[in-house]
Scaffold this motif. Structure first.
Motif, mmCIF file in Angstrom:
data_model
loop_
_atom_site.group_PDB
_atom_site.id
_atom_site.type_symbol
_atom_site.label_atom_id
_atom_site.label_comp_id
_atom_site.label_asym_id
_atom_site.label_seq_id
_atom_site.Cartn_x
_atom_site.Cartn_y
_atom_site.Cartn_z
ATOM 1 N N ASP A 1 26.791 15.830 7.210
ATOM 2 C CA ASP A 1 25.272 16.527 7.715
ATOM 3 C C ASP A 1 24.169 15.566 7.211
ATOM 4 O O ASP A 1 23.729 16.155 6.207
ATOM 5 N N PRO A 2 23.578 14.734 7.656
ATOM 6 C CA PRO A 2 22.607 13.908 7.251
ATOM 7 C C PRO A 2 21.431 14.569 6.935
ATOM 8 O O PRO A 2 20.649 14.448 6.094
ATOM 9 N N SER A 3 21.376 15.707 7.710
ATOM 10 C CA SER A 3 20.148 16.699 7.934
ATOM 11 C C SER A 3 20.005 17.466 6.426
ATOM 12 O O SER A 3 19.017 18.233 6.117
ATOM 13 N N HIS A 4 21.439 17.683 6.112
ATOM 14 C CA HIS A 4 21.384 18.578 4.669
ATOM 15 C C HIS A 4 22.665 17.965 3.924
ATOM 16 O O HIS A 4 23.760 18.218 3.670
ATOM 17 N N PRO A 5 21.822 16.874 3.053
ATOM 18 C CA PRO A 5 22.541 16.140 2.270
ATOM 19 C C PRO A 5 23.189 16.499 1.077
ATOM 20 O O PRO A 5 22.720 17.644 0.428
ATOM 21 N N ALA A 6 24.490 16.306 0.852
ATOM 22 C CA ALA A 6 25.124 16.924 -0.243
ATOM 23 C C ALA A 6 25.433 15.852 -1.528
ATOM 24 O O ALA A 6 25.702 16.215 -2.409
ATOM 25 N N SER A 7 25.087 14.483 -1.140
ATOM 26 C CA SER A 7 25.536 13.278 -2.044
ATOM 27 C C SER A 7 24.350 12.436 -2.460
ATOM 28 O O SER A 7 23.745 12.367 -3.456
ATOM 29 N N LEU A 8 23.465 12.141 -1.473
ATOM 30 C CA LEU A 8 22.177 11.568 -1.672
ATOM 31 C C LEU A 8 21.121 12.630 -1.567
ATOM 32 O O LEU A 8 20.482 12.911 -0.530
ATOM 33 N N ILE A 9 20.344 12.916 -2.680
ATOM 34 C CA ILE A 9 19.664 14.057 -2.707
ATOM 35 C C ILE A 9 18.124 13.594 -2.838
ATOM 36 O O ILE A 9 18.029 12.733 -3.640
ATOM 37 N N THR A 10 17.087 14.328 -2.209
ATOM 38 C CA THR A 10 15.990 13.861 -2.556
ATOM 39 C C THR A 10 15.226 14.742 -3.501
ATOM 40 O O THR A 10 15.635 16.076 -3.448
ATOM 41 N N VAL A 11 14.575 14.243 -4.581
ATOM 42 C CA VAL A 11 13.720 14.966 -5.332
ATOM 43 C C VAL A 11 12.432 14.829 -5.258
ATOM 44 O O VAL A 11 11.635 13.924 -5.634
ATOM 45 N N GLY B 1 8.775 14.161 -4.329
ATOM 46 C CA GLY B 1 7.657 13.569 -5.313
ATOM 47 C C GLY B 1 8.175 12.572 -6.360
ATOM 48 O O GLY B 1 7.220 11.853 -7.134
ATOM 49 N N LEU B 2 9.466 12.588 -6.536
ATOM 50 C CA LEU B 2 10.043 11.690 -7.761
ATOM 51 C C LEU B 2 10.623 10.188 -7.313
ATOM 52 O O LEU B 2 10.664 9.431 -7.482
ATOM 53 N N GLY B 3 11.764 10.912 -6.483
ATOM 54 C CA GLY B 3 12.811 9.907 -5.950
ATOM 55 C C GLY B 3 14.063 10.502 -5.473
ATOM 56 O O GLY B 3 13.845 11.397 -4.650
ATOM 57 N N TYR B 4 15.191 9.803 -5.907
ATOM 58 C CA TYR B 4 16.539 10.410 -5.011
ATOM 59 C C TYR B 4 17.389 10.251 -6.262
ATOM 60 O O TYR B 4 17.168 9.511 -7.315
ATOM 61 N N LYS B 5 18.619 10.928 -6.070
ATOM 62 C CA LYS B 5 19.798 10.938 -6.872
ATOM 63 C C LYS B 5 21.084 10.912 -6.259
ATOM 64 O O LYS B 5 21.165 11.580 -5.228
ATOM 65 N N LEU B 6 22.102 10.341 -6.490
ATOM 66 C CA LEU B 6 23.390 10.233 -6.006
ATOM 67 C C LEU B 6 24.392 11.014 -6.902
ATOM 68 O O LEU B 6 24.531 10.968 -8.115
ATOM 69 N N MET B 7 25.044 12.303 -6.149
ATOM 70 C CA MET B 7 25.722 13.199 -6.869
ATOM 71 C C MET B 7 27.226 12.589 -6.672
ATOM 72 O O MET B 7 27.750 12.651 -5.473
ATOM 73 N N THR B 8 27.836 11.891 -7.475
ATOM 74 C CA THR B 8 29.223 11.708 -7.204
ATOM 75 C C THR B 8 30.307 12.926 -7.369
ATOM 76 O O THR B 8 29.917 13.673 -8.350
ATOM 77 N N GLU B 9 31.486 12.634 -7.040
ATOM 78 C CA GLU B 9 32.287 13.881 -6.989
ATOM 79 C C GLU B 9 32.818 14.023 -8.607
ATOM 80 O O GLU B 9 33.113 15.296 -8.879
ATOM 81 N N ASP B 10 32.901 13.274 -9.328
ATOM 82 C CA ASP B 10 33.329 13.395 -11.141
ATOM 83 C C ASP B 10 32.260 12.997 -11.840
ATOM 84 O O ASP B 10 32.464 12.643 -13.056
ATOM 85 N N GLY B 11 31.043 12.672 -11.274
ATOM 86 C CA GLY B 11 29.872 12.395 -12.313
ATOM 87 C C GLY B 11 29.975 11.057 -12.667
ATOM 88 O O GLY B 11 29.292 10.586 -13.668
ATOM 89 N N GLN B 12 30.748 9.997 -12.157
ATOM 90 C CA GLN B 12 30.987 8.617 -12.809
ATOM 91 C C GLN B 12 29.874 8.028 -12.319
ATOM 92 O O GLN B 12 29.119 8.197 -11.308
ATOM 93 N N ARG B 13 29.286 6.943 -13.147
ATOM 94 C CA ARG B 13 28.587 5.895 -12.819
ATOM 95 C C ARG B 13 29.080 4.505 -13.333
ATOM 96 O O ARG B 13 29.833 4.599 -14.352
ATOM 97 N N GLY B 14 28.332 3.535 -13.011
ATOM 98 C CA GLY B 14 29.175 2.271 -13.249
ATOM 99 C C GLY B 14 27.896 1.171 -13.341
ATOM 100 O O GLY B 14 26.771 1.555 -13.196
ATOM 101 N N ALA B 15 28.343 -0.071 -13.419
ATOM 102 C CA ALA B 15 27.476 -1.094 -13.478
ATOM 103 C C ALA B 15 27.289 -1.980 -12.075
ATOM 104 O O ALA B 15 26.949 -3.173 -12.250
ATOM 105 N N VAL B 16 27.844 -1.506 -11.056
ATOM 106 C CA VAL B 16 27.511 -1.896 -9.831
ATOM 107 C C VAL B 16 26.028 -2.560 -9.725
ATOM 108 O O VAL B 16 25.102 -1.659 -9.653
ATOM 109 N N ARG B 17 25.395 -3.797 -9.294
ATOM 110 C CA ARG B 17 24.150 -3.889 -9.113
ATOM 111 C C ARG B 17 23.861 -4.883 -7.636
ATOM 112 O O ARG B 17 24.912 -5.589 -7.484
#
Length: 240
Positions: A212-222, A224-240
């Motif tokens: 539901d793009p109107s109620h995002p669960a993964s790409l969250i707006t913060v 006045g600051l920016g955005y954050k991506l919520m992965t299912e297991d909290g993983q992050r990597g070096a993709v650039r």
């Protein structure tokens, strides 16, 4: 890990000989490497590294404002990524010094183009063999290797800008990424004035990854600051 994924790695080339710098740039471009920046001095290399965040550096030893060994140490203070020395300094003492500092390889000029690309490919495979280009989100997966989203059994292609934005978010999964940082990731060293374009790309990314793009669960707006991506297991990597 697919070879195409490796060829999207960011490469910094440093050499004070413009002709050779242009030649190496062309060799890598012809081999399929798509993200390359160049510098001809130590100062320029450090400034470029700060904004470009390379994933491999190819360094000359002799530079007009210092040497590649001291540059290596400065770059390693900023980030840890593989380094190949490409230089006319072929004495054993120079090789031992470069490798002793922690460089991944040392290639002496003149060199065969094929040898250069093979060595770079080998370094990238060794350095990034544990990366997983498949990222789990709520209700979909991002395949950074194939530059697509897998959602409801269907594959949805990402554009180049969407890939860069998602890559910056994934490197900082679970943390806020500022608007300026995302603009720089997508549009380069002069990101100012792209805020509206960023918002449009964020909307299109949400249409691809959110149930539901109107109620995002993964790409969250913060706000006045920016955005954050919520992965299912909290993983992050070096993709650039």
């Amino acid at each position: 890990m697919g070879q195409e994924y490796l060829k999207r790695k960011r490469i910094l080339l440093v050499d004070d000989e413009k002709e050779l710098l242009d030649m190496v740039y062309s060799i890598l471009k012809e081999e399929g490497y798509s993200s390359i920046r160049t510098a001809s001095t130590q100062k320029e290399a450090v400034e470029t590294a700060r904004s470009f965040h390379p994933e491999l550096a190819v360094l000359d030893v002799m530079l007009p404002d210092g040497n590649g060994f001291s540059l290596f140490e400065k770059l390693r203070e900023m980030e840890d990524y593989p380094v190949l020395f490409l230089t006319a300094c072929g004495e054993d003492e120079d090789k031992f010094k470069g490798l002793g500092l922690g460089a991944d390889d040392y290639l002496v000029k003149p060199f065969l183009p094929r040898e250069l690309t093979l060595r770079i490919g080998a370094i990238l495979r060794r350095s990034y063999r544990n990366e997983n280009p498949l990222v789990e989100l709520k209700g979909c997966q991002i395949d950074f290797d194939r530059v697509e989203v897998l959602k409801d059994g269907e594959k949805v292609a990402l554009t180049a800008k969407e890939f860069e934005i998602l890559g910056a978010l994934y490197r900082n999964a679970g943390r806020i990424v500022t608007i300026d940082a995302l603009c720089e990731a997508a549009w380069g060293e002069n990101p100012y004035g792209y805020e509206n374009s960023l918002m449009a790309h964020i909307r299109r990314i949400r249409e691809k990854i959110e149930a539901d793009p109107s109620h995002p669960a993964s790409l969250i707006t913060v706000k006045g600051l920016g955005y954050k991506l919520m992965t299912e297991d909290g993983q992050r990597g070096a993709v650039r």
